[in-house]
Design a protein around this motif. Structure first.
Motif, PDB file in Angstrom:
ATOM      1  N   UNK A 189      -1.945  -5.636 -93.953  1.00 45.10           N
ATOM      2  CA  UNK A 189      -2.525  -4.765 -92.905  1.00 45.10           C
ATOM      3  C   UNK A 189      -1.445  -3.976 -92.177  1.00 45.10           C
ATOM      4  N   UNK A 190      -0.666  -3.193 -92.929  1.00 45.08           N
ATOM      5  CA  UNK A 190       0.459  -2.468 -92.344  1.00 45.08           C
ATOM      6  C   UNK A 190       0.006  -1.256 -91.535  1.00 45.08           C
ATOM      7  N   UNK A 191      -1.201  -0.741 -91.789  1.00 41.98           N
ATOM      8  CA  UNK A 191      -1.729   0.359 -90.993  1.00 41.98           C
ATOM      9  C   UNK A 191      -3.137   0.015 -90.571  1.00 41.98           C
TER      10      UNK A 191
ATOM     11  N   UNK B  44       3.088  -0.456-102.494  1.00 50.06           N
ATOM     12  CA  UNK B  44       2.046  -0.236-101.489  1.00 50.06           C
ATOM     13  C   UNK B  44       0.676  -0.245-102.154  1.00 50.06           C
ATOM     14  N   UNK B  45      -0.247  -1.028-101.591  1.00 47.46           N
ATOM     15  CA  UNK B  45      -1.615  -1.046-102.086  1.00 47.46           C
ATOM     16  C   UNK B  45      -2.469  -0.070-101.294  1.00 47.46           C
ATOM     17  N   UNK B  46      -2.809   1.050-101.913  1.00 47.10           N
ATOM     18  CA  UNK B  46      -3.618   2.063-101.220  1.00 47.10           C
ATOM     19  C   UNK B  46      -5.030   1.559-100.983  1.00 47.10           C
ATOM     20  N   UNK B  47      -5.620   0.960-102.009  1.00 49.50           N
ATOM     21  CA  UNK B  47      -6.932   0.324-101.905  1.00 49.50           C
ATOM     22  C   UNK B  47      -7.000  -0.745-102.990  1.00 49.50           C
ATOM     23  N   UNK B  48      -8.169  -1.331-103.214  1.00 50.55           N
ATOM     24  CA  UNK B  48      -8.261  -2.432-104.172  1.00 50.55           C
ATOM     25  C   UNK B  48      -8.010  -1.991-105.613  1.00 50.55           C
ATOM     26  N   UNK B  49      -8.101  -0.679-105.882  1.00 48.08           N
ATOM     27  CA  UNK B  49      -7.976  -0.186-107.252  1.00 48.08           C
ATOM     28  C   UNK B  49      -6.651   0.491-107.556  1.00 48.08           C
ATOM     29  N   UNK B  50      -5.914   0.954-106.530  1.00 46.95           N
ATOM     30  CA  UNK B  50      -4.741   1.796-106.767  1.00 46.95           C
ATOM     31  C   UNK B  50      -3.547   1.304-105.965  1.00 46.95           C
TER      32      UNK B  50
ATOM     33  N   UNK C   6      -0.459   2.089-110.688  1.00 46.84           N
ATOM     34  CA  UNK C   6      -1.398   1.309-111.500  1.00 46.84           C
ATOM     35  C   UNK C   6      -2.794   1.464-110.920  1.00 46.84           C
ATOM     36  N   UNK C   7      -3.744   1.726-111.811  1.00 41.06           N
ATOM     37  CA  UNK C   7      -5.134   1.929-111.403  1.00 41.06           C
ATOM     38  C   UNK C   7      -6.020   0.913-112.093  1.00 41.06           C
ATOM     39  N   UNK C   8      -6.676   0.061-111.325  1.00 40.87           N
ATOM     40  CA  UNK C   8      -7.607  -0.930-111.874  1.00 40.87           C
ATOM     41  C   UNK C   8      -8.979  -0.273-112.013  1.00 40.87           C
TER      42      UNK C   8
ATOM     43  N   UNK D 115      -5.107  -4.348-100.724  1.00 38.34           N
ATOM     44  CA  UNK D 115      -5.220  -3.032-100.093  1.00 38.34           C
ATOM     45  C   UNK D 115      -4.556  -3.039 -98.718  1.00 38.34           C
ATOM     46  N   UNK D 116      -3.907  -1.929 -98.412  1.00 39.37           N
ATOM     47  CA  UNK D 116      -3.274  -1.732 -97.106  1.00 39.37           C
ATOM     48  C   UNK D 116      -2.151  -2.733 -96.854  1.00 39.37           C
ATOM     49  N   UNK D 117      -1.482  -3.172 -97.936  1.00 37.89           N
ATOM     50  CA  UNK D 117      -0.355  -4.091 -97.792  1.00 37.89           C
ATOM     51  C   UNK D 117       0.904  -3.445 -98.357  1.00 37.89           C
ATOM     52  N   UNK D 118       2.048  -3.910 -97.865  1.00 35.40           N
ATOM     53  CA  UNK D 118       3.347  -3.411 -98.302  1.00 35.40           C
ATOM     54  C   UNK D 118       4.173  -4.601 -98.776  1.00 35.40           C
TER      55      UNK D 118
END
Length: 269
Positions: free
Chosen positions: A266-268, A63-69, A94-96, A33-36
């Motif tokens: 931790x891009x943002x 881009x990882x929006x959160x742990x699931x998306x 992709x949605x986990x 999450x929060x990685x690019x």
């Protein structure tokens, strides 16, 4: 204290996911999450019916929006017309939706979808929206991690469209297919973690297949690969794709993959 916490997080990421980062297929796990993540996927394949090779480079950003998306954008660049030309691109999500985690194992399920556009000529039975066809793909993937071994399998539906009005999809070809994959990965080094700066070495083998739904034509390929993960952020993949069986026309089925991959955490804030 913050450095210790960061080290624990990275070590946990290494142990859980290093052998799940396959070359051709996405596992049910996502980027953090929060990685690019940026990747330069390069392909060099031998032409089957004429001399020479064709080269594709597919730069992509994930881009990882959160742990699931997670989301990904990819561009398609090829030299099939004697010079490097941008032929199109794709968007992917992709949605986990399921996770079951134990101390030394986990099981995950995810759904994914991709839409691609392409302006190149259509020249084979195989449908491949990653670099050859306009269209979409949707499917499901399951991944099981047991200590240092990961097993992942996917099933998807793929539909091809016209590659612009100048390159319509031929009526003689089937325009939709079922895709199936089976991937195995094993962490070979290190035997024991002492630092997130240790280089990981993974060996993997992937089986990739497709059946055209309208006429039953199919293929099955094998893809052995070696992977290096450096400082938990940089990744180098080297793989070779070999056709095992095929009843369809494919102009360049065999070749080499090279991925150059880097993740920014931790891009943002």
């Amino acid at each position: 204290m913050r450095k210790i916490l960061f080290l624990l997080i990275l070590l946990g990421f290494q142990k859980s996911f290093s052998q799940e980062l396959f070359v051709l297929t996405d596992p049910a796990s996502n980027v953090p999450a929060n990685s690019l993540a940026i990747n330069a996927m390069q392909l060099l394949f031998k032409e089957k019916f004429e001399s020479g090779y064709n080269y594709h480079i597919m730069p992509e950003v994930t881009y990882g929006l959160n742990k699931s998306l997670m989301f990904r954008a990819t561009a398609f660049v090829s030299n099939r017309n004697a010079s490097l030309v941008t032929e199109g691109g794709s968007v992917f999500a992709k949605y986990r939706f399921f996770s079951s985690d134990d101390l030394n194992s986990h099981f995950r399920l995810a759904a994914f979808g991709r839409y691609s556009f392409n302006n190149s000529d259509i020249h084979q039975d195989q449908i491949e929206i990653m670099g050859h066809n306009s269209g979409y793909e949707t499917g499901i993937v399951a991944t099981k991690l047991i200590k240092k071994v990961a097993i992942s399998s996917s099933l998807s539906f793929e539909k091809a469209f016209d590659n612009t009005s100048k390159n319509p999809f031929p009526n003689s070809l089937g325009d939709n297919a079922t895709n199936y994959t089976l991937s195995f990965g094993k962490l070979m080094y290190p035997k024991k973690y002492t630092s997130y700066k240790q280089t990981n070495i993974n060996l993997m083998i992937e089986f990739v297949g497709q059946t055209i739904n309208e006429n039953g034509k199919s293929y099955l390929d094998v893809v052995p690969a070696i992977q290096f993960i450096i400082n938990s952020q940089a990744r180098i993949d080297l793989a070779y794709r070999q056709e095992l069986a095929s009843s369809m026309l494919r102009t360049a089925p065999n070749g080499v993959y090279l991925n150059l991959y880097y993740t920014f955490f931790n891009v943002t804030k």
